[in-house]
Motif scaffolding. Structure first.
Motif, PDB file in Angstrom:
ATOM      1  N   ASP A  46     -19.164  59.362  73.141  1.00  0.00           N
ATOM      2  CA  ASP A  46     -17.913  60.609  72.155  1.00  0.00           C
ATOM      3  C   ASP A  46     -18.664  61.762  70.716  1.00  0.00           C
ATOM      4  OD1 ASP A  46     -16.607  61.133  74.238  1.00  0.00           O
ATOM      5  OD2 ASP A  46     -15.415  59.079  73.772  1.00  0.00           O
ATOM      6  N   PRO A  47     -18.333  63.252  70.506  1.00  0.00           N
ATOM      7  CA  PRO A  47     -18.938  63.694  69.364  1.00  0.00           C
ATOM      8  C   PRO A  47     -18.108  62.650  68.312  1.00  0.00           C
ATOM      9  CG  PRO A  47     -18.289  64.973  71.021  1.00  0.00           C
ATOM     10  CD  PRO A  47     -17.930  63.536  71.987  1.00  0.00           C
ATOM     11  N   TRP A  48     -18.794  62.117  67.507  1.00  0.00           N
ATOM     12  CA  TRP A  48     -18.476  60.717  66.686  1.00  0.00           C
ATOM     13  C   TRP A  48     -18.121  60.959  65.272  1.00  0.00           C
ATOM     14  CZ3 TRP A  48     -22.412  58.513  63.145  1.00  0.00           C
ATOM     15  CH2 TRP A  48     -23.791  58.864  63.533  1.00  0.00           C
ATOM     16  N   CYS A  49     -18.273  63.052  64.416  1.00  0.00           N
ATOM     17  CA  CYS A  49     -18.411  62.891  62.897  1.00  0.00           C
ATOM     18  C   CYS A  49     -16.540  62.972  62.342  1.00  0.00           C
ATOM     19  CB  CYS A  49     -18.684  64.559  63.262  1.00  0.00           C
ATOM     20  SG  CYS A  49     -17.022  65.597  63.534  1.00  0.00           S
ATOM     21  N   ALA A  50     -15.619  63.249  62.874  1.00  0.00           N
ATOM     22  CA  ALA A  50     -13.678  62.954  62.603  1.00  0.00           C
ATOM     23  C   ALA A  50     -14.467  61.120  62.749  1.00  0.00           C
ATOM     24  CB  ALA A  50     -13.116  63.395  63.568  1.00  0.00           C
ATOM     25  N   ALA A  51     -14.922  60.171  63.427  1.00  0.00           N
ATOM     26  CA  ALA A  51     -14.143  58.906  64.005  1.00  0.00           C
ATOM     27  C   ALA A  51     -15.176  58.390  62.373  1.00  0.00           C
ATOM     28  CB  ALA A  51     -14.800  58.628  64.785  1.00  0.00           C
ATOM     29  N   PHE A  52     -16.864  58.644  62.267  1.00  0.00           N
ATOM     30  CA  PHE A  52     -17.204  58.629  60.776  1.00  0.00           C
ATOM     31  C   PHE A  52     -16.389  58.782  59.754  1.00  0.00           C
ATOM     32  CE2 PHE A  52     -20.299  59.310  57.330  1.00  0.00           C
ATOM     33  CZ  PHE A  52     -20.180  58.702  57.156  1.00  0.00           C
ATOM     34  N   THR A 108     -12.122  77.476  65.500  1.00  0.00           N
ATOM     35  CA  THR A 108     -11.795  76.081  65.866  1.00  0.00           C
ATOM     36  C   THR A 108     -12.376  75.151  64.811  1.00  0.00           C
ATOM     37  OG1 THR A 108     -11.461  77.383  68.154  1.00  0.00           O
ATOM     38  CG2 THR A 108     -12.305  74.921  68.307  1.00  0.00           C
ATOM     39  N   VAL A 109     -11.872  73.847  64.643  1.00  0.00           N
ATOM     40  CA  VAL A 109     -13.253  73.309  63.943  1.00  0.00           C
ATOM     41  C   VAL A 109     -14.229  72.576  64.368  1.00  0.00           C
ATOM     42  CG1 VAL A 109     -12.831  71.399  61.721  1.00  0.00           C
ATOM     43  CG2 VAL A 109     -11.391  72.968  62.097  1.00  0.00           C
ATOM     44  N   ASP A 110     -15.412  72.945  63.883  1.00  0.00           N
ATOM     45  CA  ASP A 110     -16.439  71.767  64.710  1.00  0.00           C
ATOM     46  C   ASP A 110     -16.372  71.080  64.261  1.00  0.00           C
ATOM     47  OD1 ASP A 110     -16.689  73.667  66.751  1.00  0.00           O
ATOM     48  OD2 ASP A 110     -17.271  75.351  64.757  1.00  0.00           O
ATOM     49  N   HIS A 111     -15.982  70.426  63.044  1.00  0.00           N
ATOM     50  CA  HIS A 111     -17.451  69.161  62.192  1.00  0.00           C
ATOM     51  C   HIS A 111     -16.567  68.673  60.984  1.00  0.00           C
ATOM     52  CE1 HIS A 111     -20.711  66.184  62.251  1.00  0.00           C
ATOM     53  NE2 HIS A 111     -20.654  67.255  60.680  1.00  0.00           N
ATOM     54  N   VAL A 112     -17.196  67.733  60.357  1.00  0.00           N
ATOM     55  CA  VAL A 112     -16.327  67.064  58.738  1.00  0.00           C
ATOM     56  C   VAL A 112     -17.193  66.524  58.459  1.00  0.00           C
ATOM     57  CG1 VAL A 112     -15.006  65.436  60.372  1.00  0.00           C
ATOM     58  CG2 VAL A 112     -14.049  65.756  58.041  1.00  0.00           C
ATOM     59  N   GLU A 127     -22.243  62.947  56.680  1.00  0.00           N
ATOM     60  CA  GLU A 127     -21.741  63.729  57.385  1.00  0.00           C
ATOM     61  C   GLU A 127     -21.914  62.324  58.253  1.00  0.00           C
ATOM     62  OE1 GLU A 127     -23.108  67.355  58.907  1.00  0.00           O
ATOM     63  OE2 GLU A 127     -21.989  67.810  57.014  1.00  0.00           O
ATOM     64  N   GLY A 128     -21.281  61.830  59.559  1.00  0.00           N
ATOM     65  CA  GLY A 128     -21.495  61.236  60.376  1.00  0.00           C
ATOM     66  C   GLY A 128     -21.793  62.626  61.572  1.00  0.00           C
ATOM     67  N   ASN A 129     -23.039  61.635  62.737  1.00  0.00           N
ATOM     68  CA  ASN A 129     -23.065  62.802  63.961  1.00  0.00           C
ATOM     69  C   ASN A 129     -23.752  64.125  63.892  1.00  0.00           C
ATOM     70  OD1 ASN A 129     -23.196  62.957  66.328  1.00  0.00           O
ATOM     71  ND2 ASN A 129     -21.615  63.926  66.801  1.00  0.00           N
TER      72      ASN A 129
END
Length: 146
Positions: A46-52, A108-112, A127-129
């Protein structure tokens, strides 16, 4: 040490972590331990920026400061409900803040990521990912991407 410093120190300990590595697996595992019971359980694909970001807060014992979800849009929704979402024009961006990106200007938010420092109109973010790794990004404080 402040809570922001602790969170950033944890995030920095993952610098260079690449997708599918043991450290990436550790990030996802921490996220899955912190997540709300009804939140999506992450996999290594899965895309993992928020999980990071959630994982770093969780490891710093600061899960109460962040919504424990792996979706940037859901994260913003929670921050808005909590009265803690501030467009960049309304507040100064400081160390430990979380910023969101909209790469394609479609609302739409794409990254964090987590703000490490704000110097001379440039923000350093971890940032992660970011290209499938944990890395820094430097972006102008007035960027329309934030």
């Amino acid at each position: 040490m402040s809570k922001a410093d602790e969170i950033i120190q944890i995030a920095q300990s993952y610098l260079g972590t690449v997708e599918q590595s043991p450290q990436h697996s550790q990030i996802i595992s921490y996220y899955n331990k912190c997540r709300y019971c009804d939140a999506y359980k992450m996999t290594l694909n899965d895309p993992w920026c928020a999980a990071f970001v959630v994982s770093c807060f969780g490891q710093a014992k600061a899960s109460d400061l962040i919504p424990c979800v792996a979706s940037c849009d859901q994260m913003i929704s929670y921050f808005k409900q909590w009265g803690r979402f501030y467009p960049p024009a309304q507040t100064s961006i400081t160390r430990g803040d979380i910023i969101f990106y909209n790469w394609d200007y479609d609302n739409t938010v794409d990254h964090v990521g987590i703000v490490v420092r704000n110097n001379f109109g440039k923000i350093q973010v971890i940032e992660g990912n970011k290209s499938d790794t944990v890395a820094y990004r430097e972006i102008g404080i007035g960027s329309s991407l934030i």
